[in-house]
Write a protein that holds these residues in place. Structure first.
Motif, PDB file in Angstrom:
ATOM      1  N   ASP A 197      42.608  41.049  33.751  1.00 56.94           N
ATOM      2  CA  ASP A 197      44.242  40.970  33.603  1.00 56.94           C
ATOM      3  C   ASP A 197      44.492  41.807  34.685  1.00 56.94           C
ATOM      4  N   LEU A 198      45.238  41.032  35.731  1.00 60.50           N
ATOM      5  CA  LEU A 198      45.634  41.787  36.966  1.00 60.50           C
ATOM      6  C   LEU A 198      47.021  42.571  36.642  1.00 60.50           C
ATOM      7  N   SER A 199      48.046  42.207  35.752  1.00 59.14           N
ATOM      8  CA  SER A 199      49.089  42.684  35.192  1.00 59.14           C
ATOM      9  C   SER A 199      49.181  42.402  33.587  1.00 59.14           C
ATOM     10  N   ASP A 200      50.379  42.678  33.157  1.00 57.02           N
ATOM     11  CA  ASP A 200      50.877  42.277  31.647  1.00 57.02           C
ATOM     12  C   ASP A 200      51.038  40.883  31.651  1.00 57.02           C
ATOM     13  N   ARG A 201      51.172  40.235  32.654  1.00 56.93           N
ATOM     14  CA  ARG A 201      51.373  38.633  32.786  1.00 56.93           C
ATOM     15  C   ARG A 201      50.458  37.781  33.588  1.00 56.93           C
ATOM     16  N   TRP A 202      49.836  38.508  34.618  1.00 60.16           N
ATOM     17  CA  TRP A 202      48.923  37.652  35.635  1.00 60.16           C
ATOM     18  C   TRP A 202      47.631  37.854  35.244  1.00 60.16           C
ATOM     19  N   ASN A 203      46.626  36.962  35.322  1.00 60.88           N
ATOM     20  CA  ASN A 203      45.487  36.893  34.868  1.00 60.88           C
ATOM     21  C   ASN A 203      44.394  36.043  35.835  1.00 60.88           C
ATOM     22  N   LEU A 204      43.418  36.587  36.158  1.00 58.74           N
ATOM     23  CA  LEU A 204      42.597  35.913  37.167  1.00 58.74           C
ATOM     24  C   LEU A 204      41.174  35.382  36.191  1.00 58.74           C
ATOM     25  N   PHE A 205      40.762  34.123  36.205  1.00 60.88           N
ATOM     26  CA  PHE A 205      39.625  33.449  35.798  1.00 60.88           C
ATOM     27  C   PHE A 205      38.928  33.068  36.715  1.00 60.88           C
ATOM     28  N   ALA A 206      37.467  33.236  36.685  1.00 57.63           N
ATOM     29  CA  ALA A 206      36.626  32.399  37.460  1.00 57.63           C
ATOM     30  C   ALA A 206      35.259  32.065  36.585  1.00 57.63           C
ATOM     31  N   GLU A 207      34.837  31.122  37.155  1.00 61.89           N
ATOM     32  CA  GLU A 207      33.377  30.590  36.411  1.00 61.89           C
ATOM     33  C   GLU A 207      32.451  29.901  37.341  1.00 61.89           C
TER      34      GLU A 207
END
Length: 278
Positions: A197-207
């Protein structure tokens, strides 16, 4: 395999996809501003379902042995889109934040003509891919603050394992002659997922995962990464996702008109989608 040079068309299509999803994003953002959502504590340990339709503008690179001939494959998404009859893609995940399962599916049907011994060979190609896997949260580090959904911001690592089934159906038509062939293989895979969770809104997902091991393909590998934006759609928690995905498969076997089939191809391209949380 025939390849048409239409880079400008590919750019137009990709731009249209980005613009379309961007409009949805700004409408959702505006809705949040005009109608603020009450922030209640988001129970990260309750079971929930995440439904994610998406668009994968995939190009093909590699080579294949088809009808006894080695064919280099370099097909941009614009060529696939030109011959596209129908396509559907989506992902469903069921999780309580600690454990979960997911199902991912892609169905694409194309029609095209190829030159074969100075004659036109028609080919209807249907490719279906279904994946099922499970994961668990092996590591979680709390981050400062909460998301707009009321949950704790975290950095998490999740090992995953599952199976990926691929089916390739080809209908050949040459003058009054026609023939149908179907090939399919199933790969086990293992991998890991990372969420931040980069911020309250932004999220990073990797697989990333690797599989095959001779069970289906000799080797398969997949990698994907998304940048997500949390918002609300019709008062429902949602995540708008933009990213890139690649899938490599090295398969040899089966039979097409008396010839062994080989598929050493990478599908890759940008992805855009929406995840709705229930």
């Amino acid at each position: 395999m025939k390849c048409l040079s239409s880079k400008s068309a590919a750019h137009v299509i990709l731009a249209a996809c980005i613009i379309t999803v961007s409009v949805i994003s700004w409408q959702a953002i505006a809705a949040d501003i005009l109608t603020p959502q009450p922030v209640s504590k988001f129970d990260e340990r309750r079971w929930r379902v995440i439904v994610s339709p998406y668009i994968w503008a995939a190009s093909l690179d590699g080579h294949a042995n088809i009808l006894g001939r080695r064919t280099d494959i370099d097909v941009p998404f614009s060529d696939i889109f030109k011959n596209l009859d129908f396509s559907a893609m989506g992902n469903i995940e069921v999780t309580n934040g600690l454990y979960g399962v997911y199902f991912d599916g892609q169905y694409t049907k194309t029609s095209q003509d190829e030159q074969f011994h100075s004659q036109t060979l028609g080919a209807d190609i249907t490719m279906t891919s279904l994946s099922a896997g499970a994961f668990f949260r092996a590591y979680e580090m709390p981050l400062e603050g909460e998301t707009v959904f009321g949950g704790q911001r975290v950095f998490a690592i999740e090992p995953t394992a599952g199976v990926r089934w691929t089916q390739l159906k080809v209908d050949f038509m040459l003058d009054r002659w026609s023939e149908k062939r179907k090939l399919q293989w199933t790969d086990p895979f293992i991998g890991a997922r990372i969420q931040a969770d980069l911020s309250d809104r932004w999220n990073l997902f990797a697989e990333a995962d690797i599989g095959g091991f001779g069970a289906g393909t000799d080797l398969s590998a997949q990698g994907q990464a998304y940048l997500g934006y949390r918002t609300h759609i019709f008062n429902q928690p949602a995540l708008l996702r933009f990213g890139y995905r690649a899938l490599y498969q090295d398969y040899e076997g089966g039979d097409i008109l008396g010839h062994s089939f080989k598929w050493n191809v990478t599908e890759h391209g940008p992805v855009a989608g929406i995840s709705l949380v229930f």
